[in-house]
Design an enzyme around this catalytic site. Sequence first.
Site, PDB file in Angstrom:
ATOM      1  N   SER A  98       0.845  -1.196   0.000  1.00 48.09           N
ATOM      2  CA  SER A  98       0.000   0.000   0.000  1.00 48.09           C
ATOM      3  C   SER A  98       0.883   1.250   0.000  1.00 48.09           C
ATOM      4  O   SER A  98       1.693   1.429  -0.907  1.00 48.09           O
ATOM      5  CB  SER A  98      -0.957  -0.042   1.192  1.00 48.09           C
ATOM      6  OG  SER A  98      -1.922   0.984   1.118  1.00 48.09           O
TER       7      SER A  98
ATOM      8  N   ASP B 192      -9.460  -4.540  -5.445  1.00 50.06           N
ATOM      9  CA  ASP B 192      -8.926  -3.572  -4.474  1.00 50.06           C
ATOM     10  C   ASP B 192      -9.782  -2.310  -4.496  1.00 50.06           C
ATOM     11  O   ASP B 192      -9.863  -1.609  -5.506  1.00 50.06           O
ATOM     12  CB  ASP B 192      -7.474  -3.239  -4.818  1.00 50.06           C
ATOM     13  CG  ASP B 192      -6.762  -2.467  -3.719  1.00 50.06           C
ATOM     14  OD1 ASP B 192      -7.359  -1.534  -3.161  1.00 50.06           O
ATOM     15  OD2 ASP B 192      -5.601  -2.790  -3.426  1.00 50.06           O
TER      16      ASP B 192
ATOM     17  N   HIS C  60      -8.341  -4.822  -0.612  1.00 48.16           N
ATOM     18  CA  HIS C  60      -7.064  -4.245  -0.201  1.00 48.16           C
ATOM     19  C   HIS C  60      -6.583  -4.822   1.131  1.00 48.16           C
ATOM     20  O   HIS C  60      -5.406  -5.174   1.262  1.00 48.16           O
ATOM     21  CB  HIS C  60      -7.205  -2.729  -0.095  1.00 48.16           C
ATOM     22  CG  HIS C  60      -5.909  -2.007   0.060  1.00 48.16           C
ATOM     23  ND1 HIS C  60      -5.054  -1.760  -0.998  1.00 48.16           N
ATOM     24  CD2 HIS C  60      -5.307  -1.475   1.158  1.00 48.16           C
ATOM     25  CE1 HIS C  60      -3.995  -1.102  -0.568  1.00 48.16           C
ATOM     26  NE2 HIS C  60      -4.119  -0.920   0.738  1.00 48.16           N
TER      27      HIS C  60
END
Length: 485
Positions: free
Chosen positions: A262, A406, A438
């Site tokens: 991320s 995601d 995610h």
Amino acid sequence: MPQDPNTTLQMSSSKPSLSDLSVSADPVLGKADNQVRDSLALPSIEGGEEGVMRPLAWLFGLCAIQQASGATLLRNDVSTVEPLPPTQDPWYRAPPGFEKKQPGDVLRIRQAPGNLTTVVSNSSAAFHILFRTTNARSEPAWAVTTLFLPKKLYRAPSRNAALLSFQLADNSANPDSAPSLGLYWRLAQDNPMLGLRSDTSFISNLLSEGWLVNIPDQSGPEAAFGASRQAGHATIDAIRAIQHLCSLTGATGINAAIWGYSGGTFATGAAAELMPTYAPNINIVGAVLGGMVTDVSGGFDSLNRSPIAATIIATLLGVTAQFPEERAYLESRLVPETRDEFMSVLDINVFDALVHFAGRDIYAFFIDGAADIEAPILQNLFEAQSRIGFGDIPPMPMFIYKAIADEVVPIGPTDVTVQRWCDGGADITYERNTVGGHIAEIENGKPRAIQWLWSIFDESYSAQSPECRIRDVTVEVPVQVVGRV
């Protein structure tokens, strides 16, 4: 993975002894002395099944760097028993003349204060290293990294040790939320709401593999979160600093790899792209990117009104931290009545910021809403400083993983970036997971990433044909409380 039984670090007889070394005085921290032998007594480090990696080798490294590059080595009684916030800790200051040093030169070293080796189990020792780097404006700068030593050291067939630099998603424009401090508390806390364990648990798992683990404060002392060049430079130079220590001691060679998930992929991806021109001789042999972010500003619409809406504010303040003109514009467009609330992100910790701004419309803090953020003065800065996928082609093998669904960082821009790198000749394995989003991909991707990293560290990886392998996979790890990255 089996450990190498012969892990004792051997010192070159040509290296200086402790008695030959002197410790320089520092006008910020006061006068240090030469009693380094007593002040840096380190725990023994078990090696493999029978060998012992002597911490003396690492102690020589800490001392040798003083003589080689003028670093200030501090006694334990100079630092604090418990860690202080970076803005209050005089150790977090570069010594005079640091600008003349080279990127990756070590400026200061200390054993991490407090109980960090207790917080992060499986670590035998932890160090803070302050090193020379380059900021987003290509000016001399400095940053700090935290280096953990495992209790058992893995060695590859070449006898090199494995160093994994893991770039955390710091998500903050507050210097006191830097990982080097956050590891003591906020990063050591589980997140039951998301079913996630702490970052320190994950670091402990990595140490159990026998790897050295490096956690850089990649946003630097100004907390320039979202500034990819700043983060990429700091990531590279943290590794250079550690490799520099090892080369001075002659203790061990290093196979280094970088990993981020991320927000941590911003630093990791930037480092991969910057390496060919910024540090062509550094030995980074692999890169892992999960839940990849390619354009910080491009995700604002999906972040707005979300549980992590505070990330927009942290990004705007972080990217403009080293650019006064752009920061002045940003502040001039804030609604006066809520300006202080917006700017409070500079002073509150990242968790409090996330809670306070969760679900909020961040565009409402601006006089003309989203249009103010879309102004050329900011968009030009984002284009230059807050994107990856537009630089040099990464030269090292890469493993990239992402959930197709995601919801935080849509997969489309990642597909485009991977294809561009592939067209440029990059060696990439890209796995698109058909399940989860995610958060789920944090755990779903972790075993695959570690397995791939083992092929890098044990030196069994070889380039494959075709050079890019893009495939859809279906991987779902059973739901449990897991390490948050």
